[in-house]
Design an enzyme around this catalytic site. Sequence first.
Site, PDB file in Angstrom:
ATOM      1  N   GLU A   1       0.818  -1.209   0.000  1.00 44.18           N
ATOM      2  CA  GLU A   1       0.000   0.000   0.000  1.00 44.18           C
ATOM      3  C   GLU A   1       0.855   1.264   0.000  1.00 44.18           C
ATOM      4  OE1 GLU A   1      -3.077  -0.086  -0.478  1.00 44.18           O
ATOM      5  OE2 GLU A   1      -3.646  -2.137   0.065  1.00 44.18           O
ATOM      6  N   ARG A  11     -18.186  -0.842   5.434  1.00 43.54           N
ATOM      7  CA  ARG A  11     -19.270  -1.505   4.681  1.00 43.54           C
ATOM      8  C   ARG A  11     -19.942  -2.570   5.540  1.00 43.54           C
ATOM      9  NH1 ARG A  11     -19.087  -6.074   1.951  1.00 43.54           N
ATOM     10  NH2 ARG A  11     -16.818  -6.205   1.996  1.00 43.54           N
ATOM     11  N   CYS A  50      -8.195  -1.975   8.324  1.00 41.88           N
ATOM     12  CA  CYS A  50      -6.819  -1.981   7.813  1.00 41.88           C
ATOM     13  C   CYS A  50      -6.336  -0.562   7.535  1.00 41.88           C
ATOM     14  CB  CYS A  50      -6.707  -2.822   6.544  1.00 41.88           C
ATOM     15  SG  CYS A  50      -6.738  -4.588   6.889  1.00 41.88           S
ATOM     16  N   HIS A  82      -1.368  -5.617   1.943  1.00 47.45           N
ATOM     17  CA  HIS A  82      -2.553  -6.475   1.874  1.00 47.45           C
ATOM     18  C   HIS A  82      -2.188  -7.769   1.152  1.00 47.45           C
ATOM     19  CE1 HIS A  82      -5.787  -3.340   2.831  1.00 47.45           C
ATOM     20  NE2 HIS A  82      -6.193  -4.419   3.477  1.00 47.45           N
TER      21      HIS A  82
END
Length: 213
Positions: free
Chosen positions: A81, A91, A144, A166
Amino acid sequence: MRTVLLTGFEPFDQDTINPSWEAVRLLDGILLSDDVRIVARQLPCAFAEAPARLAGFLDEYKPEMVIAVGLASGRADVSVERVAINLNDARIPDNLGLQPIDTPVVAQGPAAYFSTLPIKAMVRAIQAAGIGASVSHTAGTFVCNQVFYSLQHALAGSGVRSGFIHIPALAQQALETGVPSMALETMVQGLRIALITALNTEHDVLETGGQVS
Ligand code: PCA
C-alpha cells in the site's frame, strides 16, 4: 538486537481464519540478520481497539521498522500500500459490531499519509521471486486503513519506517466465493522478501507503476 514489528489481524466478517495473522505468526522470532529480529503480533479487527493495541506494541518493542498486514479478499497478489487516508467508512460491522460511517481516523489529522517504505523496490523484489505483487493506492476504508493511518500518524517524523501490505485470501477461503487465492508459504516468502528489501533499501527505485485511471 533490533526489532522489526509485523502485525496481522484476527479473523473478521464470516471468516474463522485470517491469512494475515497465519502468515506473520510464522515469521515471529525469526532473525533477518545477526541483529534484526522479527516480532509478530495480532491486532483485533475492531475500530475501538486496534489503534491502542498497535500503540502498545510500538511502546513495548520500540521497533526500527513496522509493517502491518491485512487480508484483502478479492485481490490476487501481494499489494504494497502507498497511502493511508483519514477516513473510516465501514461496509460491514467490525468484530465489536461497530460500523463507523464517514468519520476521521484522527480528528484534525492530515487527509492522508504515504507509506515510508520503499514500496516499488519491495514490489520489484517480490516479483523477482516469482510472486505476484503490485503497488496499491487504496487500503480501503475499514480497519486496515485505520491501522495503517494510525501507524503512520504515530511514527510521523520519528525516522521509523512503516507501511502496510494487503494479501489475498487462502484457497480454503476462496472455495465458496471464487475470489483469487495464494498459498500461505508464498505469502510468508513474499513478506519476508518485503521486509529484507525494506531494511536494505534506503531510497526507493524510480520506475513506472502508476495507473492512468
Ligand atoms: N482486512 C480488513 C480488516 C482486517 C483485515 O485483515 C481490511 O482490509 O480492512
